[in-house]
Motif scaffolding. Structure first.
Motif, PDB file in Angstrom:
ATOM      1  N   ASN A 288      30.720  40.658  17.606  1.00  0.00           N
ATOM      2  CA  ASN A 288      30.619  40.114  18.965  1.00  0.00           C
ATOM      3  C   ASN A 288      31.766  39.159  19.277  1.00  0.00           C
ATOM      4  N   LYS A 289      32.203  39.169  20.541  1.00  0.00           N
ATOM      5  CA  LYS A 289      33.214  38.211  20.961  1.00  0.00           C
ATOM      6  C   LYS A 289      32.638  36.800  20.922  1.00  0.00           C
ATOM      7  N   LEU A 290      33.492  35.825  20.652  1.00  0.00           N
ATOM      8  CA  LEU A 290      33.059  34.432  20.546  1.00  0.00           C
ATOM      9  C   LEU A 290      33.268  33.737  21.887  1.00  0.00           C
ATOM     10  N   SER A 291      32.170  33.343  22.510  1.00  0.00           N
ATOM     11  CA  SER A 291      32.269  32.730  23.839  1.00  0.00           C
ATOM     12  C   SER A 291      32.945  31.359  23.786  1.00  0.00           C
ATOM     13  N   THR A 292      32.778  30.641  22.661  1.00  0.00           N
ATOM     14  CA  THR A 292      33.358  29.301  22.530  1.00  0.00           C
ATOM     15  C   THR A 292      34.554  29.274  21.577  1.00  0.00           C
ATOM     16  N   GLY A 293      34.896  30.413  20.993  1.00  0.00           N
ATOM     17  CA  GLY A 293      35.989  30.469  20.037  1.00  0.00           C
ATOM     18  C   GLY A 293      35.578  30.114  18.627  1.00  0.00           C
ATOM     19  N   LYS A 294      34.308  29.693  18.450  1.00  0.00           N
ATOM     20  CA  LYS A 294      33.823  29.303  17.131  1.00  0.00           C
ATOM     21  C   LYS A 294      32.568  30.081  16.754  1.00  0.00           C
ATOM     22  N   PHE A 295      32.441  30.341  15.458  1.00  0.00           N
ATOM     23  CA  PHE A 295      31.191  30.875  14.943  1.00  0.00           C
ATOM     24  C   PHE A 295      30.158  29.746  14.888  1.00  0.00           C
ATOM     25  N   THR A 296      28.910  30.116  14.808  1.00  0.00           N
ATOM     26  CA  THR A 296      27.843  29.109  14.729  1.00  0.00           C
ATOM     27  C   THR A 296      28.044  28.197  13.526  1.00  0.00           C
ATOM     28  N   PHE A 297      28.416  28.784  12.385  1.00  0.00           N
ATOM     29  CA  PHE A 297      28.546  27.974  11.171  1.00  0.00           C
ATOM     30  C   PHE A 297      29.739  27.017  11.224  1.00  0.00           C
ATOM     31  N   GLU A 298      30.668  27.217  12.187  1.00  0.00           N
ATOM     32  CA  GLU A 298      31.828  26.344  12.299  1.00  0.00           C
ATOM     33  C   GLU A 298      31.558  25.105  13.150  1.00  0.00           C
ATOM     34  N   LYS A 299      30.535  25.146  13.995  1.00  0.00           N
ATOM     35  CA  LYS A 299      30.283  24.067  14.943  1.00  0.00           C
ATOM     36  C   LYS A 299      29.732  22.832  14.230  1.00  0.00           C
ATOM     37  N   ASN A 300      30.355  21.685  14.497  1.00  0.00           N
ATOM     38  CA  ASN A 300      29.913  20.405  13.935  1.00  0.00           C
ATOM     39  C   ASN A 300      29.777  20.465  12.416  1.00  0.00           C
ATOM     40  N   ASN A 301      30.675  21.200  11.779  1.00  0.00           N
ATOM     41  CA  ASN A 301      30.633  21.370  10.325  1.00  0.00           C
ATOM     42  C   ASN A 301      31.783  20.581   9.705  1.00  0.00           C
ATOM     43  N   LEU A 302      31.551  19.280   9.452  1.00  0.00           N
ATOM     44  CA  LEU A 302      32.604  18.421   8.908  1.00  0.00           C
ATOM     45  C   LEU A 302      33.047  18.880   7.527  1.00  0.00           C
TER      46      LEU A 302
END
Length: 215
Positions: A19-33
């Motif tokens: 699937n295309k990424l609507s935000t440019g990030k995968f779920t696992f990349e978000k807020n993943n310090l």
């Protein structure tokens, strides 16, 4: 199939996803310090995750973050004065609860052996200092543990404050045709494949992840 590439230094992560990424990030990349810092450390200091590098370990016993931050700033000032003014580094402040010693893991483009030993007229840490061979995986585990215990650290405003960095190169991110053009340009089929795995992501759907060491 869609493609995303994250690359820097001698490493590239290739993501082939449904699937295309609507935000440019995968779920696992978000807020993943942990992931953000792991990528930074790897592209700046490691050719690939299988290697180990020497890092400096500075032990301390203070519980207050502001106090140990002042000691660390003094250490940096000595390195700048005695070794090199322009260098890059990443420092992980591991501050566990209880009586376990606390440690700053300091990785830099300055070899640990170049940092002068403490003497009577050169006191900059006044505590135990060690040099250890450490892998990317080891440091990633330390970051994960550091983030988990951050809420218990006195004087800390936010978890990200437990990681100090300077002059680090940020990863480049490419999507779609730009990503595919980049992979063709570097002749990805001739590069060393370090790791591959398949996972399902809420945003990207099923995806295949490849990690390459770039020559």
């Amino acid at each position: 199939m869609n493609t995303k590439v994250v690359h820097g230094g001698n490493v590239a992560w290739v993501y082939d996803h449904e699937n295309k990424l609507s935000t440019g990030k995968f779920t696992f990349e978000k807020n993943n310090l942990t992931l953000d810092y792991q990528r930074l450390i790897q592209i700046n200091f490691y050719d690939n995750r299988l290697r180990e590098e020497f890092i400096l370990c500075l032990e301390f016993h203070e519980n207050n973050f502001k106090s140990i931050k002042k000691r660390f700033d003094k250490f940096l000032n000595v390195v700048e004065r005695e070794v090199c003014k322009d260098f890059k580094y990443c420092a992980l402040f591991k501050m566990p609860n209880g009586a376990e010693p606390r440690t700053i893991y300091f990785i830099s483009d300055i070899q640990p052996g170049m940092i002068p030993a403490e003497e009577d007229d050169l006191q900059y840490w006044e505590g135990w200092i060690d040099i250890k061979l450490t892998s990317v995986s080891d440091l990633t585990s330390i970051i994960e543990e550091t983030m988990k215990i951050a809420i218990h650290v006195e004087g800390l405003l936010k978890p990200s404050s437990l990681v100090k960095k300077r002059n680090l190169s940020e990863p480049y991110i490419k999507h779609g045709s730009e990503a595919k053009d980049f992979l063709e340009q570097i002749k990805i089929i001739n590069q060393d494949l370090i790791k591959s795995e398949s996972i399902r992501d809420f945003n990207g759907g099923m995806k295949r992840i490849y990690e390459y060491s770039i020559n």
